[in-house]
Design an enzyme around this catalytic site. Structure first.
Site, PDB file in Angstrom:
ATOM      1  N   SER A   1      39.754 -20.730   2.988  1.00 26.95           N
ATOM      2  CA  SER A   1      39.552 -19.666   2.004  1.00 26.95           C
ATOM      3  C   SER A   1      39.801 -20.210   0.604  1.00 26.95           C
ATOM      4  O   SER A   1      40.911 -20.651   0.290  1.00 26.95           O
ATOM      5  CB  SER A   1      40.526 -18.523   2.275  1.00 26.95           C
TER       6      SER A   1
ATOM      7  N   HIS B   1      35.089 -19.773   3.271  1.00 24.44           N
ATOM      8  CA  HIS B   1      35.409 -18.339   3.307  1.00 24.44           C
ATOM      9  C   HIS B   1      35.698 -17.864   1.881  1.00 24.44           C
ATOM     10  O   HIS B   1      36.525 -18.433   1.184  1.00 24.44           O
ATOM     11  CB  HIS B   1      36.636 -18.164   4.208  1.00 24.44           C
TER      12      HIS B   1
ATOM     13  N   ASP C   1      36.851 -14.654  -0.362  1.00 25.25           N
ATOM     14  CA  ASP C   1      37.537 -13.363  -0.292  1.00 25.25           C
ATOM     15  C   ASP C   1      37.245 -12.527  -1.532  1.00 25.25           C
ATOM     16  O   ASP C   1      37.817 -12.762  -2.598  1.00 25.25           O
ATOM     17  CB  ASP C   1      39.052 -13.593  -0.189  1.00 25.25           C
TER      18      ASP C   1
ATOM     19  N   MET D   1      37.689  -9.160  -3.477  1.00 26.01           N
ATOM     20  CA  MET D   1      38.592  -7.989  -3.519  1.00 26.01           C
ATOM     21  C   MET D   1      38.304  -7.177  -4.777  1.00 26.01           C
ATOM     22  O   MET D   1      38.041  -7.751  -5.838  1.00 26.01           O
ATOM     23  CB  MET D   1      40.051  -8.447  -3.554  1.00 26.01           C
TER      24      MET D   1
ATOM     25  N   HIS E   1      33.931 -12.346   2.827  1.00 17.00           N
ATOM     26  CA  HIS E   1      34.801 -11.286   3.348  1.00 17.00           C
ATOM     27  C   HIS E   1      34.969 -10.238   2.255  1.00 17.00           C
ATOM     28  O   HIS E   1      35.631 -10.489   1.245  1.00 17.00           O
ATOM     29  CB  HIS E   1      36.140 -11.947   3.736  1.00 17.00           C
TER      30      HIS E   1
ATOM     31  N   MET F   1      36.507  -7.228   0.842  1.00 20.29           N
ATOM     32  CA  MET F   1      37.618  -6.269   0.860  1.00 20.29           C
ATOM     33  C   MET F   1      37.400  -5.308  -0.302  1.00 20.29           C
ATOM     34  O   MET F   1      38.133  -5.316  -1.294  1.00 20.29           O
ATOM     35  CB  MET F   1      38.945  -7.032   0.752  1.00 20.29           C
TER      36      MET F   1
ATOM     37  N   MET G   1      42.165  -9.160  11.238  1.00 17.53           N
ATOM     38  CA  MET G   1      43.111  -9.556  10.178  1.00 17.53           C
ATOM     39  C   MET G   1      44.493  -9.748  10.790  1.00 17.53           C
ATOM     40  O   MET G   1      44.988  -8.888  11.522  1.00 17.53           O
ATOM     41  CB  MET G   1      43.187  -8.470   9.090  1.00 17.53           C
TER      42      MET G   1
ATOM     43  N   ASP H   1      42.157 -14.147  10.421  1.00 15.43           N
ATOM     44  CA  ASP H   1      42.349 -14.423   8.994  1.00 15.43           C
ATOM     45  C   ASP H   1      43.713 -13.904   8.545  1.00 15.43           C
ATOM     46  O   ASP H   1      43.980 -12.705   8.625  1.00 15.43           O
ATOM     47  CB  ASP H   1      41.230 -13.707   8.215  1.00 15.43           C
TER      48      ASP H   1
HETATM   49  C1  DX5 Z   1      43.790 -12.112   2.817  1.00 12.79           C
HETATM   50  C2  DX5 Z   1      42.479 -12.876   2.781  1.00 12.79           C
HETATM   51  C3  DX5 Z   1      42.618 -14.190   3.441  1.00 12.79           C
HETATM   52  C4  DX5 Z   1      43.560 -15.097   2.734  1.00 12.79           C
HETATM   53  C5  DX5 Z   1      44.038 -16.118   3.690  1.00 12.79           C
HETATM   54  O1  DX5 Z   1      43.693 -10.973   2.103  1.00 12.79           O
HETATM   55  O2  DX5 Z   1      41.459 -12.157   3.448  1.00 12.79           O
HETATM   56  O3  DX5 Z   1      41.366 -14.810   3.667  1.00 12.79           O
HETATM   57  O4  DX5 Z   1      43.006 -15.747   1.630  1.00 12.79           O
HETATM   58  O5  DX5 Z   1      45.067 -16.815   3.094  1.00 12.79           O
HETATM   59  P1  DX5 Z   1      46.274 -17.386   3.950  1.00 12.79           P
HETATM   60  O6  DX5 Z   1      45.678 -18.303   4.955  1.00 12.79           O
HETATM   61  O7  DX5 Z   1      47.109 -18.076   2.933  1.00 12.79           O
HETATM   62  O8  DX5 Z   1      46.942 -16.209   4.602  1.00 12.79           O
HETATM   63 ZN    ZN Z   2      39.585 -13.345   4.123  1.00 13.44          ZN
END
Ligand code: DX5
Ligand code: ZN
Length: 218
Positions: A5, A30, A32, A34, A63, A65, A134, A174
């Site tokens: 990620s 990956h 993320d 948000m 991903h 969110m 998750m 994840d």
């Molecule tokens: C969490 C994200 C993850 C995160 C993983 O909200 O969806 O993808 O970046 O990071 P680690 O591996 O540090 O938990």
């Molecule tokens: Zn993620």
């Protein structure tokens, strides 16, 4: 498969950080996304997908969110996303969103938070290509793995294995994945391991990616 990620990467050297994990054997990148509403944190969008897409050749695993994820599908596919994963909790019309993602010619994923029953996807088996379980509450990198996730992975694996072989989604995990628990999540049935701080938490992300893969076969 290993999907580092970029959320945990050093953004001063973003392209190098992405190249490093692919040199270390990463299968996917990956990303993320948000929105500050679905989760408290706010990160990045199409620009990051584009950067990853033009930097390396591996699939870009996005991903989302975010609330109302459908408003971003076209833009993110244009930017180079290969997989778009929406949260089951973030949309009222989950089936329609998955259909729309597939219509755009990319893989469709569903993510579920640690507090969401696996039955949230009961009505949509067959409509998605990836199930993301998750193992932390989404929002930040660097949180501790929630150990109950192992049972959820096992149950999800059993359910997936009852599907015809050609319609089985990948099972992705994840949150809090490191070389210390990689073997456990693989034994529980995960196919794809996302790792942020586990890969980028030191000064050699390529070596840490290799170590993570090695840990899955130890
Ligand atoms: C969490 C994200 C993850 C995160 C993983 O909200 O969806 O993808 O970046 O990071 P680690 O591996 O540090 O938990
Ligand atoms: Zn993620």
């Amino acid at each position: 498969m290993i999907a580092p990620s970029v959320l945990a990467a050093d953004f001063d050297r973003l392209a190098d950080e992405i190249v490093a994990v692919v040199e270390g054997g990463a299968d996917w990148i990956h990303v993320d996304v948000m929105d500050g509403h679905f989760v408290p944190n706010l990160t990045f969008g199409a620009a990051m997908i584009k950067t990853a897409e033009r930097t390396v050749d591996v699939p870009i695993d996005v991903h989302l969110m975010v609330e109302r994820p459908e408003q971003y599908f076209d833009e993110y596919v244009d930017a180079g996303a290969d997989i778009l994963t929406v949260h089951a909790e973030a949309t009222t019309h989950l089936h329609r969103q998955l259909q729309r993602v597939r219509e755009l010619g990319v893989k469709a994923g569903v993510a579920i938070n640690p507090g969401t029953p696996l039955s949230a996807v009961d009505a949509v088996w067959g409509a998605f290509d990836l199930l993301l379980v998750m193992s932390v509450n989404p929002g930040w990198s660097g949180q501790r793995f929630i150990s109950e996730s192992l049972d959820r992975l096992r149950i999800a694996r059993q359910r997936i294995d009852r599907l015809p072989e050609d319609s089985r989604p990948w099972l992705e995990v994840d949150g809090g994945i490191t070389a210390d628990n990689a073997a456990d999540v693989v034994r529980a049935g995960a196919d794809v391991l996302v790792s942020g701080s586990g890969v980028y938490g030191g000064d050699d992300p390529a070596a840490r990616t290799r170590a993570l893969r090695q840990a899955t076969v130890d």
